[in-house]
Design an enzyme around this catalytic site. Structure first.
Site, PDB file in Angstrom:
ATOM      1  N   LYS A 109       0.864  -1.183   0.000  1.00 47.83           N
ATOM      2  CA  LYS A 109       0.000   0.000   0.000  1.00 47.83           C
ATOM      3  C   LYS A 109       0.903   1.236   0.000  1.00 47.83           C
ATOM      4  O   LYS A 109       1.927   1.263   0.708  1.00 47.83           O
ATOM      5  CB  LYS A 109      -0.876  -0.031   1.257  1.00 47.83           C
ATOM      6  CG  LYS A 109      -1.962   1.032   1.313  1.00 47.83           C
ATOM      7  CD  LYS A 109      -2.844   0.826   2.555  1.00 47.83           C
ATOM      8  CE  LYS A 109      -3.969   1.838   2.655  1.00 47.83           C
ATOM      9  NZ  LYS A 109      -4.825   1.601   3.840  1.00 47.83           N
ATOM     10  N   SER A 169      -9.667   1.586   2.725  1.00 49.88           N
ATOM     11  CA  SER A 169      -8.791   2.345   1.860  1.00 49.88           C
ATOM     12  C   SER A 169      -7.748   1.499   1.126  1.00 49.88           C
ATOM     13  O   SER A 169      -7.217   1.951   0.124  1.00 49.88           O
ATOM     14  CB  SER A 169      -8.065   3.407   2.682  1.00 49.88           C
ATOM     15  OG  SER A 169      -7.233   2.811   3.650  1.00 49.88           O
ATOM     16  N   SER A 171      -9.827  -0.737   6.971  1.00 50.59           N
ATOM     17  CA  SER A 171      -9.217  -0.507   5.659  1.00 50.59           C
ATOM     18  C   SER A 171      -8.485  -1.696   5.054  1.00 50.59           C
ATOM     19  O   SER A 171      -8.140  -1.668   3.877  1.00 50.59           O
ATOM     20  CB  SER A 171      -8.255   0.681   5.731  1.00 50.59           C
ATOM     21  OG  SER A 171      -8.976   1.881   5.619  1.00 50.59           O
TER      22      SER A 171
END
Lengths: 479, 488, 94
Positions: free
Chosen positions: B79, B154, B178
């Site tokens: 990420k 996310s 997330s």
């Protein structure tokens, strides 16, 4: 005119003498090139986390104990949020509602009277970086430069109660506080390097009133003298305003050293709302009593105790003891001399007289003195043995300070050995008597002062090297 | 089978036998990214050269049998809020579009040491604030199961990349769901570890007291392997915990006889799609058949978790994001002539709308006068939520719930109404508030879209979580794999 | 509405955010609907509940006071939007 009194509280920031910063391992050394003592943590790079330096806590506890504070069993860090270019994270990691220490005091003495000044709290926090304004230089115009070497240097903030009533008390409080922080060896307290900084809250009120007036906050006082002067100015300013019926505005004012006045800082910005909240990147601290006791045991003798010892053990006058113990380095110097030369009063005369005179004249700290205790003692021994005269000794001292050489070398090199040879002295005295028949006459007819003149002539002839006692004796015999 | 569909532990066997080399393997993944990522849009940065360099190094190590780690040579991705030295770490924000960190996150160091091959950096909602990746400054990632739908967020890029075979596994971060919500939306496994289990050093902070890094993988075994690799105390993160780390792979077996499972009724209320509830009940049936004892229970303060979360997370975020001021790194408005306007133009232009919305909310919640009304109250609610869970652990080993109220929603469906978007975190937020570990495992499909089952356990009981998830996965009776994309 | 547009603009200013007309309008509406949702917290009686700052109960985690390696000056300034003579440039502080 109504009589007023001032109400003053001081907020003092002292940089702690740790090797590394409070939350990262960057060096804290003063004076490095800009941005050479930085890392992702103290530059506030995203993703970095603070790791607390244990010595910061040790030092904070030590200072707090020396200031008679209660040490918290539970303490934590909080974030103080505000924007400024020298503040890398957009918040300062500080302590808010659970400071490491509270409820202390400090005793000051003014005109022989003791007064206790309360200490509200002592807490740990990080220093910010430094802004260099290219202000005066029009060519380089309109920007500032930021150096983050100082960002993250550990600080303690010490907040006093509003117990201070005069600018002089404020100055003495700060001097005393500095001495304590130096004695405990937690801070260098060099005001000129910014490792000791002081802000003041000040208000005035009619004498006898128990209500507080509206206060102003004073900043930018970079010396003891500046603190006292700024307070004197500000108190008068407030009184004059009140006399004119103008209410005091609560504001931050800065001391303008050149003009000798305090000036309001721009206040157009919104009132500061620091939005303190607990620092989520750090765990809290539990300070067990063993830890505190261990540090308490390591506390050195503090200024007051040391002063009393000098009076008690060496019979020094209180004034001497106070001057000598006002700085730990000076007191250490003194003690070291006394350890190897048993004449405390003579040493105190030299330390307070010659040594401080030269240090002050050269704007130097005791630590930087080219004359070390053993050097001073060496000089005193030469004098005691009669190798040199007292007058020569002062001359040699100056020379030692300037060259860093020891007394014996200088005395040898400059041929300053005292003349104690009776035969040699008699020759000189004869010569002087021959050249000054009038004075010889005067003395014989009872004018004592004439002898002084004749001795002086001998000293002049020998460039001060004649043993004055012997010269006196020989004269008296001959006359 | 194509390697892009395989799990790490399967590829490891191939590498060990020499059936494939690390370089070849890495090239297969890089080619696949090149071929399909303009459809999925999971990658912000593809790390081609450095990945191949690392692949060659690891190849040598494997040949000399110096590196026998199960993750050696396995291509993965991160990420883009996890710092990688000298490689762009953007947080999907204009603010950091050109930021090259001067250091590696601890998890990156750990994986690199094991010989992991980092393929690139994955899309997210800006600064991890969002549930769909629609808040990315760059682009929205698509759900590999249906390109019209969001992958969740996310960590949407992290989940989509794994589901689409663009990485064997990935790391995400989880502040309020997330990792789990996108993993559920994309039909993969996602673990949010116990707060303090994995170092946060190098994770760009959203809400420091809630954030955790965790793995997103194709199956539970991989999840255990990656978790094992990244976990442990880190002297650079004093909120990481110094407790022994068990060998998670060894404890994986399908024997959960006697396991006490709580089914908290608050997680099955209105707002949760009835089909989702059905899939979860079917999954619970599987667990019961394996000998687990399932019983309904109650966590009475569940409904307060989300509002309290929005206060705490935004308060911390407002402060955490104050460092983005245009002075030391990142975007800056170069025209500003005075300090205040440099700050406000830089920040107004550098941050997107959702980030600004949360900074304002967080700043408001901490302002004098609001601290007690909002922030302090939220901290107290946090205590109540933790106490709910603490009581549950007296009776149960794990709690089982849906991971999300619905399956993946369509792009643009919730962008107009922030509260409706926030509600998609309803079921995941409590675990962050209490700091407990939680995992999501795919447990079926609804109209061709995956559903996730969430399992929660008490702090540091990841072993129990993984074991439960593993047992379920072994016996659920179906595989869940995203449909192959049509590529021209 | 409990939160006015002026308040929103003021809070934004504290956070160093400048809002356009439209943004200020939208944020005011959205924040009010979020706050309305958050107001659910006021239903609870929290008088005797301790706030939980941190889920962790650990404390006293330190490092030793040792100087370690930091960044070179070049590395420190590598990401800086404006720099000069090894320092970061910011607009003049009045």
């Amino acid at each position: 005119m109504m009589e007023y009194e001032a109400v003053i509280g001081l907020e003092v920031h002292a940089e702690l003498k740790t090797k590394s910063k409070i939350f990262c391992s960057c060096s804290t050394e003063f004076g490095a090139d800009p941005n050479t003592q930085v890392c992702p943590i103290c530059l506030g790079h995203p993703g970095t986390l603070p790791v607390l330096n244990k010595r910061v806590v040790d030092f904070a506890i030590k200072a707090a104990l020396a200031l008679n504070c209660d040490i918290a069993e539970y303490t934590k860090f909080d974030r103080k949020n505000y924007f400024y270019p020298d503040l890398p994270k957009g918040y300062q990691t500080s302590q808010y509602d659970f400071p490491i220490a509270e409820n202390g005091y400090l005793t000051i003495k003014i005109n022989g009277k003791e007064k206790r000044i309360g200490i509200t709290r002592l807490h740990m926090e990080e220093d910010a970086g430094k802004l260099i304004h290219s202000g005066d230089d029009i060519a380089r115009a309109d920007y500032s430069l930021v150096d983050f070497n100082r960002a993250g240097v550990p600080l303690i903030e010490i907040v006093s109660e509003p117990d201070i009533r005069t600018p002089e008390e404020a100055r003495v409080y700060l001097e005393q506080l500095k001495a304590i922080l130096q004695y405990t060896e937690v801070s260098d307290c060099k005001m000129q390097e910014g490792s000791l900084r002081c802000d003041a809250n000040v208000s005035v009120r009619p004498k006898g009133s128990s209500k507080f007036g509206t206060k102003t906050e004073l900043k930018n006082m970079n010396s003891f003298k500046a603190l006292q002067k700024a307070l004197e100015y500000e108190i008068n300013r407030q009184i004059e305003q009140l006399e004119k019926g103008i209410p005091i505005v609560q504001e931050t004012r800065t001391w303008n050293e050149q003009k000798g006045i305090t000036e309001a800082m721009r206040s157009k910005e919104e009132a500061h709302d620091y939005r303190y909240f607990p620092e989520p990147d750090m765990v809290s601290l539990a300070i067990d009593r063993e830890w505190v006791e261990e540090i308490r045991k390591s506390l050195p003798e503090l200024p007051v105790e040391r002063k009393n010892r000098l009076i008690r053990d060496y019979g020094l006058p209180e004034y001497d003891a106070e001057v000598i113990t006002s700085s730990k380095a000076l007191a250490d110097f003194y003690d070291e001399c006394v350890d190897i030369y048993d004449n405390p009063k003579e040493i105190s005369n030299w330390v307070m007289g010659e040594l401080l005179r030269l240090l002050n004249a050269n704007n130097m700290e005791v630590e930087d003195s080219p004359i070390k205790p053993k050097d001073l003692v060496g000089l005193l021994e030469l004098q005691k043995k009669g190798t040199i005269s007292g007058k020569i000794a002062k001359q040699v001292f100056d020379e030692m300070f300037e060259t860093g050489k020891d007394a014996e070398t200088i005395v040898k090199e400059k041929n300053l050995v005292q003349i104690s040879d009776v035969g040699e002295l008699e020759k000189i005295i004869d010569k002087v008597m021959e050249a000054n028949p009038k004075s010889v006459e005067d003395y014989r007819s009872g004018k004592e002062r004439a002898l002084k003149f004749l001795v002086g002539q001998v000293m002049k002839e020998t460039k001060g090297k004649a043993n004055p006692q012997l010269v006196n004796e020989i004269f008296k015999k001959k006359l | 089978m194509e390697v892009t569909k395989m799990k790490a532990h399967e590829i490891h066997e191939m590498l060990k036998k020499g059936d494939i080399g690390v370089r070849e393997l890495t090239e297969v993944f890089l080619d696949r990214i090149e071929k399909i990522d303009d459809k999925i849009k999971a990658y912000i940065t593809v790390n081609r050269e450095k990945a191949l360099e690392q692949a060659d190094r690891v190849d040598a190590g494997i040949r000399k049998e110096e590196n026998t780690d199960v993750l050696a040579g396995i291509p993965m991705a991160l990420k883009d809020n996890i710092c990688t030295k000298d490689i762009n770490t953007t947080c999907s924000s204009k603010m950091l579009h050109n930021y090259k960190p001067p250091y590696n996150a601890t998890v990156v160091e750990k994986l690199e040491e094991k010989g992991a091959v980092m393929l690139g950096k994955l899309n997210l909602d800006e600064f991890a604030m969002g549930s769909s990746t629609e808040n990315s400054w760059f682009f929205t990632t698509r759900n590999p199961w249906d390109l019209e739908r969001v992958p969740g967020g996310s960590s949407g890029g992290s989940a989509a990349a794994v589901a689409a075979g663009e990485a064997v596994y990935s790391l995400g971060s989880d502040t309020g769901g997330s990792i789990r919500q996108p993993a559920a939306f994309c039909g993969v496994v996602g673990l949010k570890p116990t707060y303090g289990r994995v170092s946060r050093n190098g994770l760009v902070a959203f809400a420091s007291s809630l954030d955790q890094i965790g793995p997103i993988t194709k199956d539970v075994k991989d999840c255990a392997l990656v978790f094992q690799a990244i976990t442990g105390f880190d002297p650079k993160d004093t909120t990481s915990v110094n407790t022994p780390v068990p060998d998670y792979e060894k404890i994986l077996d399908d024997n959960i006889k006697g396991l006490r499972i709580g089914i908290p009724k608050e997680y099955f209320r209105e707002g949760i799609s009835s089909e989702v509830k059905d899939r979860i009940r079917e999954a619970i049936d599987v667990l019961e058949r394996l000998g687990a004892i399932c019983e309904e229970t109650s966590l009475p303060h569940t409904e307060y978790a989300l509002p309290a979360y929005y206060i705490i997370s935004t308060a911390e975020a407002g402060s955490n994001l104050a460092r983005f001021d245009g002075v030391r790194y990142g975007y800056r408005n170069m025209d500003a002539e005075d300090l205040i306007s440099m700050y406000s133009t830089t920040r107004s232009e550098g941050f997107g709308p959702e980030v600004k919305r949360r900074i304002i909310l967080g700043t408001y919640a901490l302002s004098s006068g609001n601290y007690d009304t909002y922030y302090l109250k939220a901290l107290k609610v946090r205590t109540l939520i933790k106490q709910d869970f603490d009581r549950a652990w007296e009776e149960f080993d794990v709690l089982v719930t849906p991971t999300t109220p619905t399956t993946a929603f369509k792009m643009g469906e919730k962008t107009k109404d922030p509260v409706s978007m926030y509600v998609s975190d309803l079921l995941t937020v409590p675990a962050n508030m209490a700091g407990i570990p939680a995992i999501t495992v795919p447990c079926g499909l609804i109209d061709g879209l995956p559903v996730g089952m969430q399992i929660m356990a008490k702090p540091f009981a990841e072993d129990v979580l993984l074991k439960t998830a593993y047992a379920y996965e072994c016996h659920r009776g179906f595989e869940i794999t995203a449909p192959e994309l049509e590529v021209n | 509405m409990p939160l006015t547009r002026e308040e929103v603009e003021q809070v934004a200013m504290v956070a160093r955010l400048e809002l356009s007309e439209e943004e200020a309008e939208n944020y005011t509406q959205e924040l009010n609907s979020i706050l309305q949702y958050v107001d659910k917290l006021h239903e609870l009686d929290l008088k005797n509940v301790e706030p939980m700052v941190h889920v962790l109960t650990i404390n006293n985690v330190f490092r030793e006071d040792k100087v370690g390696e930091g960044l070179s000056r070049d590395a420190a300034l590598d990401n800086a939007p404006r720099k000069e003579d090894g320092q970061f440039i910011v607009p003049k502080i009045v």
